[in-house]
Design a protein around this motif. Structure first.
Motif, PDB file in Angstrom:
ATOM      1  N   CYS A  41       1.346  -1.106   0.357  1.00  0.00           N
ATOM      2  CA  CYS A  41       0.000   0.094   0.280  1.00  0.00           C
ATOM      3  C   CYS A  41       0.920   1.703  -0.023  1.00  0.00           C
ATOM      4  O   CYS A  41       0.229   2.736   0.262  1.00  0.00           O
ATOM      5  N   GLU A  42       2.012   1.332   0.014  1.00  0.00           N
ATOM      6  CA  GLU A  42       3.204   2.358   0.576  1.00  0.00           C
ATOM      7  C   GLU A  42       3.093   3.545  -0.324  1.00  0.00           C
ATOM      8  O   GLU A  42       3.381   4.493  -0.530  1.00  0.00           O
ATOM      9  N   PRO A  43       3.381   2.802  -2.390  1.00  0.00           N
ATOM     10  CA  PRO A  43       3.683   2.995  -3.004  1.00  0.00           C
ATOM     11  C   PRO A  43       2.232   4.386  -2.988  1.00  0.00           C
ATOM     12  O   PRO A  43       1.882   5.442  -3.253  1.00  0.00           O
ATOM     13  N   PHE A  44       0.823   3.613  -2.602  1.00  0.00           N
ATOM     14  CA  PHE A  44      -0.810   4.256  -3.290  1.00  0.00           C
ATOM     15  C   PHE A  44      -0.751   5.525  -2.144  1.00  0.00           C
ATOM     16  O   PHE A  44      -0.836   6.212  -2.552  1.00  0.00           O
ATOM     17  N   LYS A  45       0.171   5.152  -0.782  1.00  0.00           N
ATOM     18  CA  LYS A  45       0.144   5.776   0.474  1.00  0.00           C
ATOM     19  C   LYS A  45       0.928   7.612   0.000  1.00  0.00           C
ATOM     20  O   LYS A  45       0.503   8.314  -0.172  1.00  0.00           O
ATOM     21  N   ALA A  46       1.802   7.233  -0.513  1.00  0.00           N
ATOM     22  CA  ALA A  46       2.638   8.081  -1.324  1.00  0.00           C
ATOM     23  C   ALA A  46       2.460   9.136  -1.997  1.00  0.00           C
ATOM     24  O   ALA A  46       2.837  10.240  -2.226  1.00  0.00           O
TER      25      ALA A  46
END
Length: 299
Positions: free
Chosen positions: A117-122
């Motif tokens: 999920c980190e790329p989307f959160k970024a």
């Protein structure tokens, strides 16, 4: 992905085209192709159980209470009923199913701790920072993707596109591993079948016996066991008598349920009798058949 679009094709006022393909958007956020309902007004709704499962939430109800306000979640019957639509057919769609809209889905993603999920959160963080700094955020028109009728096609943000590519590559690798595992399983089954055929051939007249078989008939075998005081009770004798004909032919392949039916004994008692015969050295277990039935042979 299971998708249902309830907007009639002849709707006089077509909904506005999504700037970013909703399927790619959700895939980048959750790492999965999630079931979706699209209402006539263009709003998207997703089964909360699907989203929570792919994001790693163990209790969907708690996840909704912790992360999603009431205005971004509702029941399936309420969502469809507000547009005078019926509940989709199929057992997977229940009237009391919890749905989340796109805002609710994003809130669940923001509360997730999975690395995927980190790329989307970024990217979401970058959008907010850009709006705060510049007062707006816009997507670049796509140079290759054809524009929908009466609208403009926009390029997927690079971070979202990169996340989609990585997730698709991971899914491809998983599919390849699964295919390899299935191939290995099939090969093992073929080898097992070949070995079983060889063993059966060796037991037939004319073949080389796998083990020296004493020329006994079932009656003599039971009499020998009784002389040695190996079969001590009537129920043990009944089980032994049922196994004996197959034992003198090379091996008995019987489930506990089958022995219980033929002898009239309870399953538990049959199990105890078999243990007694094994313990006293009357028989030994030589593996199992493909369907799980134990194979008993003479020691």
């Amino acid at each position: 992905m299971y998708e249902q679009n309830n907007m009639p094709s002849d709707e006089p006022t077509a909904r506005k085209q999504d700037a970013v393909d909703i399927n790619d958007f959700v895939f980048a956020a959750t790492g999965a192709r999630v079931r979706r309902l699209t209402m006539p007004d263009g709003t998207h709704w997703f089964p909360a159980v699907d989203v929570c499962r792919h994001l790693g939430y163990t209790t969907p109800r708690k996840a909704l209470l912790d992360h999603v306000p009431e205005e971004h979640r509702d029941f399936l019957e309420t969502v469809t009923g507000s547009h005078s639509l019926s509940v989709p057919a199929g057992r997977e769609w229940r009237r009391d199913m919890n749905l989340v809209n796109l805002q609710g889905l994003i809130r669940l993603v923001n509360g997730c701790t999975k690395r995927e999920c980190e790329p989307f959160k970024a990217w979401v963080t970058e959008v907010i920072a850009t709006i705060q700094r510049d007062g707006s955020y816009s997507l670049e028109p796509a140079s290759v993707q054809p524009a929908p009728a009466g609208g403009v096609a926009y390029a997927v943000p690079q971070k979202v596109a990169d996340a989609i590519v990585r997730l698709e590559e991971r899914n491809t690798r998983m599919e390849e591993l699964l295919a390899a595992q299935q191939e290995r399983t099939g090969l093992l089954r073929e080898i097992s079948g070949s070995l079983r055929d060889i063993a059966d051939a060796l037991r037939r007249p004319g073949g080389v016996p796998a083990r020296p078989v004493v020329e006994l008939n079932p009656k003599d075998l039971l009499a020998a066991w009784r002389r040695k005081n190996l079969v001590v009770t009537d129920d043990v004798h009944a089980v032994a008598a049922y196994l004996a004909p197959a034992l003198v032919r090379g091996g008995a392949r019987h489930r506990v349920e089958e022995i219980a039916t033929r002898t009239g004994l309870p399953h538990d008692r049959v199990h105890d009798c078999l243990r007694m015969l094994l313990k006293r050295g009357c028989v030994r277990q030589a593996g199992c058949t493909e369907d799980g039935a134990p194979v008993y042979v003479l020691p």
